[in-house]
Design a protein around this motif. Structure first.
Motif, PDB file in Angstrom:
ATOM      1  N   GLY A 140      62.402  -8.676  76.474  1.00 21.53           N
ATOM      2  CA  GLY A 140      63.291 -10.473  76.835  1.00 21.53           C
ATOM      3  C   GLY A 140      62.807 -11.940  77.089  1.00 21.53           C
ATOM      4  O   GLY A 140      62.284 -11.667  78.030  1.00 21.53           O
TER       5      GLY A 140
ATOM      6  N   ARG B 297      69.536 -10.805  70.681  1.00 19.45           N
ATOM      7  CA  ARG B 297      69.042  -9.311  70.457  1.00 19.45           C
ATOM      8  C   ARG B 297      67.530 -10.325  70.317  1.00 19.45           C
ATOM      9  O   ARG B 297      66.700  -9.879  69.595  1.00 19.45           O
ATOM     10  CB  ARG B 297      69.042  -8.160  70.124  1.00 19.45           C
ATOM     11  CG  ARG B 297      69.396  -7.160  71.108  1.00 19.45           C
ATOM     12  CD  ARG B 297      69.759  -5.725  70.607  1.00 19.45           C
ATOM     13  NE  ARG B 297      69.057  -5.435  69.120  1.00 19.45           N
ATOM     14  CZ  ARG B 297      70.319  -4.388  68.735  1.00 19.45           C
ATOM     15  NH1 ARG B 297      71.837  -5.094  69.320  1.00 19.45           N
ATOM     16  NH2 ARG B 297      70.363  -4.660  67.683  1.00 19.45           N
TER      17      ARG B 297
ATOM     18  N   ARG C  97      64.176  -9.924  71.717  1.00 18.49           N
ATOM     19  CA  ARG C  97      62.835  -9.836  72.010  1.00 18.49           C
ATOM     20  C   ARG C  97      61.597  -9.668  71.363  1.00 18.49           C
ATOM     21  O   ARG C  97      61.460  -9.941  70.441  1.00 18.49           O
ATOM     22  CB  ARG C  97      63.335  -7.628  72.399  1.00 18.49           C
ATOM     23  CG  ARG C  97      64.537  -8.031  73.449  1.00 18.49           C
ATOM     24  CD  ARG C  97      64.514  -6.601  73.900  1.00 18.49           C
ATOM     25  NE  ARG C  97      66.623  -5.841  74.744  1.00 18.49           N
ATOM     26  CZ  ARG C  97      67.222  -5.437  74.295  1.00 18.49           C
ATOM     27  NH1 ARG C  97      66.882  -5.099  72.929  1.00 18.49           N
ATOM     28  NH2 ARG C  97      68.510  -5.524  74.569  1.00 18.49           N
TER      29      ARG C  97
END
Length: 616
Positions: free
Chosen positions: A386, A410, A412
């Motif tokens: 992350g 999200r 990442r």
């Protein structure tokens, strides 16, 4: 031989086979009892039926020339709801035994050796089984002489739950391996004290509480999962408090099943047909092995992720595009921990199925530290990081599919761990310069730290060359403008021998003092420590102790452990450091040459770089 003798002979030898099929028993069978498919061949292996005629117990196979299983079947739908010996199929002549000790299936091999294929384990040794009963719910139970249940098939489910069945916390439902293979598969439904979750190799990929069609009614701990005529429920210890529910409406007969494709389905039997009421995960890309190992699933389609190629649906799956890199084998080969490791970037719009169902391995750490965690863990095959949160997720062995993720919450970065094959390592060892791949893969903080180290050497070398040239030209005086001393930002303008300064800070564990102050604490003490240790290892007086460029790159990237500098091979820096300080003081007092003598050519100011560091 007379006619009477012939009659007796054929009666004793052939009659058992001519009258082989036994009658079907309703509901309860007393022990002792034996059954095989051959004994009940005229009944298709069925030897017991429930009193409502809805369920049968039999020793049957599912297609011609296939092995046999002891199973419970729903009569109207012909659906198998439970199998005893799913991992050890038997032949048509192998027998099921009901004794005072319970149920057992014995199998005989080609050498006439007998072994136990399955048995009702866990029975109290002091309990004596009196009978076997097939209840109207489909539950097969063993009873003692007081009709107390000692064992039940509902407590040992296979891939299916039926209406009226409840599973206690810790119980699991396991899928089959394939349609023609009834052995345990890798997908399972597990009841926990807070939820019902789907797992693959102990990694979660779905939970009931996150299902949009479900709802949470209470926060008490879960004790049971139950399927009834209105839906699927997680219940408290009193069996009446609903914790999480999936309401589906009325049904006369309903089953919940975990398929070998990884999907959990609930269906009801209506008008001689199965009607599917619920299936999840609805997004196939969330199924762990939908595109095999390292395959990329995007909108239900399989391909290979960036920097990988191959057929994701084949056994070989996806492999690195760079032929000099290979995926590690997990913990099979411990030597991989000492190999040259590189991380291949997967991009920022991909994710892994397990990430949203588990806590990160570490929080608030750098990408370099995250990769270092994976490198030291032989079961780790990659990471997702992350970038904004500093959360580090480890992809552990075994590795499933990668899924496309376009969700804004999200963000990442994905990296796959790869091992450098020998040809790549040899190429890097032969290269006398710093590998270009190192500059590409090094994080920005590492590059800044390297620049700091390099500037220190530039400072020392330029001052040395200038003073040497000045001595040869016979210039006895100099001004600060003529010296043009280059200082490394973040440490004193006063001339210093940077390698010794770094060694001293290493001994005092004060690494952050070596960082450029203009970085404004954007690097951690651990990052500076890593760089200083690598630099000191490269300065070892004994050339054999210096790391190769492959190892240097791996340590700087965080893909291999950093070697501790050898103090005994760095003591020469103290001699050069004292000479450097002496020369600086002499020059500050405007002497004619660096060391107060015109014949000091063998001292540090006249030494070449090779003389300083030793042969390369």
């Amino acid at each position: 031989m007379g006619s009477s003798s012939l009659f007796l002979f054929f009666s004793s030898t052939l009659l058992p086979y001519l009258c082989i099929s036994g009658p079907i028993t309703i509901q309860t069978i007393k022990q002792p009892f034996t059954a095989s498919h051959f004994q009940y061949i005229d009944q298709s292996g069925v030897f017991l039926i429930s009193s409502n005629r809805n369920f049968t117990a039999s020793i049957s196979n599912f297609e011609e020339n296939s092995p046999y299983y002891f199973c419970i079947t729903h009569v109207m739908s012909d659906a198998i709801i439970w199998i005893a010996n799913r991992n050890q199929p038997i032949s048509d002549s192998d027998k099921l035994y009901l004794t005072a000790n319970g149920l057992a299936i014995n199998t005989t091999d080609n050498s006439s050796n007998t072994s136990v294929a399955w048995s009702t384990q866990g029975l109290n040794s002091s309990s004596q089984v009196s009978a076997m009963q097939l209840q109207d719910s489909g539950n097969l139970v063993l009873l003692d002489r007081n009709n107390v249940s000692l064992w039940g098939s509902f407590d040992h489910p296979t891939d299916t739950i039926v209406m009226g069945q409840s599973l206690a916390v810790g119980t699991s439902v396991d899928c089959y391996t394939a349609d023609n293979d009834r052995s345990d598969g890798d997908y399972r439904l597990v009841v926990t004290n807070g939820d019902a979750v789907l797992q693959w190799n102990r990694m979660s990929y779905w939970k009931l509480s996150a299902e949009p069609k479900g709802s949470q009614d209470s926060m008490v701990p879960v004790s049971f999962l139950a399927l009834n005529d209105t839906g699927l429920f997680l219940l408290g210890s009193d069996r009446s408090t609903v914790v999480i529910k999936l309401t589906l409406g009325p049904a006369n007969f309903r089953v919940a099943n975990l398929g070998f494709d990884g999907k959990f389905r609930v269906s009801k039997f209506v008008d001689k047909n199965w009607v599917q009421e619920f299936v999840s995960p609805d997004d196939e890309c969330k199924i762990p092995l939908i595109c095999n190992k390292m395959g990329l699933c995007t909108s239900g389609r399989c391909s290979c992720p960036p920097n990988f190629h191959g057929d994701p649906l084949s056994k070989s799956g996806c492999t690195p595009t760079d032929a000099s890199l290979a995926l590690p084998s997990g913990c099979i080969d411990r030597k991989e921990l000492n190999s040259s490791v590189f991380y291949v970037n997967l991009g920022s719009e991909l994710d892994y199925f397990a990430n949203e169902f588990m806590a990160p391995a570490k929080r608030d750490i750098s990408l370099l530290a995250c990769q270092d965690l994976c490198t030291r863990n032989c079961s780790c095959l990659g990471i997702f990081y992350g970038n904004s949160s500093g959360s580090c997720y480890l992809l552990e062995n075994p590795l499933g599919s990668i899924m496309g993720s376009f969700s804004s919450n999200r963000k990442r970065l994905g990296y796959m761990k790869t091992i450098v094959v020998s040809s790549r390592a040899n190429k890097l060892n032969e290269d006398t310069g710093f590998p270009i791949v190192a500059l590409i893969l090094l994080p920005s903080s590492g590059v800044l730290l390297i620049i700091t180290v390099v500037l220190g050497f530039i400072c020392w070398r330029r001052n040395r060359l200038y003073r040497t040239a000045k001595s040869k030209l016979g210039r006895g005086d100099s001004s600060s403008s003529e010296l043009e001393i280059i200082s490394v930002p973040g440490w004193e303008p006063r001339p210093a021998y940077f390698p010794l300064h770094a060694l001293e800070m290493h001994e005092k564990k004060r690494y952050s003092e070596l960082a450029d102050s203009r970085l404004e604490r954007r690097v951690t003490n651990e990052e500076v420590e890593k760089l200083v240790k690598v630099a000191l290892c490269c300065l070892h007086e004994d050339p054999m102790l210096r790391p190769t460029m492959v190892t240097v790159v791996s340590m700087l990237e965080g893909t291999s452990p950093v070697t501790e500098p050898r103090q005994e091979s760095l003591n020469f820096l103290r001699f050069y450091g004292r000479r450097f300080s002496e020369a600086s003081r002499i020059e500050g007092s405007h002497e004619l040459n660096e060391f107060g003598s015109s014949n000091s050519h063998n001292l540090m100011s006249c030494m070449s770089a090779q003389q300083l560091s030793g042969p390369r």
